[in-house]
Design a protein around this motif. Sequence first.
Motif, PDB file in Angstrom:
ATOM      1  N   LEU A 126       0.839  -1.197   0.000  1.00  0.00           N
ATOM      2  CA  LEU A 126       0.000   0.000   0.000  1.00  0.00           C
ATOM      3  C   LEU A 126       0.881   1.256   0.000  1.00  0.00           C
ATOM      4  N   CYS A 127       0.497   2.252  -0.807  1.00  0.00           N
ATOM      5  CA  CYS A 127       1.199   3.560  -0.881  1.00  0.00           C
ATOM      6  C   CYS A 127       0.206   4.648  -0.501  1.00  0.00           C
ATOM      7  N   ASP A 128       0.632   5.599   0.352  1.00  0.00           N
ATOM      8  CA  ASP A 128      -0.289   6.634   0.822  1.00  0.00           C
ATOM      9  C   ASP A 128      -0.338   7.860  -0.091  1.00  0.00           C
ATOM     10  N   ALA A 129       0.251   7.798  -1.286  1.00  0.00           N
ATOM     11  CA  ALA A 129       0.201   8.921  -2.224  1.00  0.00           C
ATOM     12  C   ALA A 129      -1.129   8.919  -2.941  1.00  0.00           C
ATOM     13  N   SER A 130      -1.833  10.068  -2.924  1.00  0.00           N
ATOM     14  CA  SER A 130      -3.125  10.170  -3.582  1.00  0.00           C
ATOM     15  C   SER A 130      -2.938  10.362  -5.080  1.00  0.00           C
TER      16      SER A 130
END
Length: 464
Positions: A450-454
């Motif tokens: 998972l990556c938290d970049a929108s």
Amino acid sequence: MPDLDPAVRRRKERARWHRRTESRRAQGLCLKCGDARPAPGRSSCEACLEKRRAAERERHHRRTADRLAAGRCPKCGSREPAPGLSLCATCNERQNAAARARDARLRAEGRPRRDPARARESQRARRRRLHAERKAAGACTKCGRVQARPGRTTCEPCARKHRDRDKLRHARAKAQGLLYGGRDPEAKRKSGRESSRRRTDARRAAGKCIRCGKGAPEAGRSMCEPCREDRRQAKRARRLARKAAGLCVRCAAPSDGKELCGPCAAEKGRRSKRNSEARREADRRRYAERRARGDCTSCGTPADGAAECPACREAARMRYDARRAAGVCVRCQAPTFDGAAQCAACAVARSERRDREAEYAARRQQYADRKARGQCVQCGAPSPGVARCDPCARRHAESSGTYRGIPVWDPTWTVIELATGREHGPFDRETDVTLCLAFEKLGRDEVEILCDASPMASLTGWSD
């Protein structure tokens, strides 16, 4: 016992005088005093000759005055002077013949007619005396025959001859590459300096500008403001011309593209170290004076109340950009590291001199003053009714956080095992994710990353 017969006494005195004279001549001494060596070509020393000349001059002037008062020839005193002459015809002819014979004899011996030094001094004294007499009489000081021009000392024909002669002399000297019309440069420069010094002292004593002599100088200065501005412009033009030619801006010597040559740079360094405090005080005083007048603090030209004129601001901006692009300190041009604007020495010196509270107070005062005058609080342009003009307001709004949105921070990654739900991370780099999978011996199909970049962050946020 002395001789009572005058004839015998005179004969003995003459014999003694002849013996003494022959003895002194044999010894190479002055025949008059017998102490010093005689002057070249003379039988007496210079001191005795001067005494004799003084006595002869006094006797000559006294006798001449008596004969002129009696209307007689001042040379023989027995006849009347010839018409238009001061001597009678006989004495005048004898004097001319004697002068011609003396000149011929001296010319044959290769000697000058008169002592050059004494002749020059006599001619100068005579010219000065004649000039003063003609000037007092209002006559032309050159010819003395006609009246001088109004406000001048020469008549028009003499002035025209003098101008033509000077033009010819200057043209001839210019063709030969000589300075000052072929005259002695050192003598002309010395004379010019003395004349300038006398003129400056006279104007300063009269309370006038030492440059133009018309207006009163500025307070604490020796020149009026127009003359100071002309001098600044001339210096600035000369500096730019020398800099464009690759010469030292101070002495015009080759400087290999630098502003100052080696000797001038060393002298400037020594002088700045020696008078650093005095120079700083003078700079502060000049800055305050120019700010009070509303002039540019760099060049002194009118700036409508701004600290610098547009030309100086543009020049400073170009210089700053050029030094930043070259990777040197924007202040001393020393090499910098990591793209810094200033070198370590200048940064430390600036931090030590910087007074944050004073800067903030000055900015608040400037803000209040400009707003009270109806000017833009940032650039000083007219902005009635609003704090900032349109360009400054737009730049201010675009630099605010409201306009720019949420900043784009660096993304982080989290690894989740699908079988157990165990989380690994978060990690700041993708390489750390790869190392985690290798260390835990997990395959790509066994985990979820998972990556938290929108996805919309690049459109709504901003990055440094």
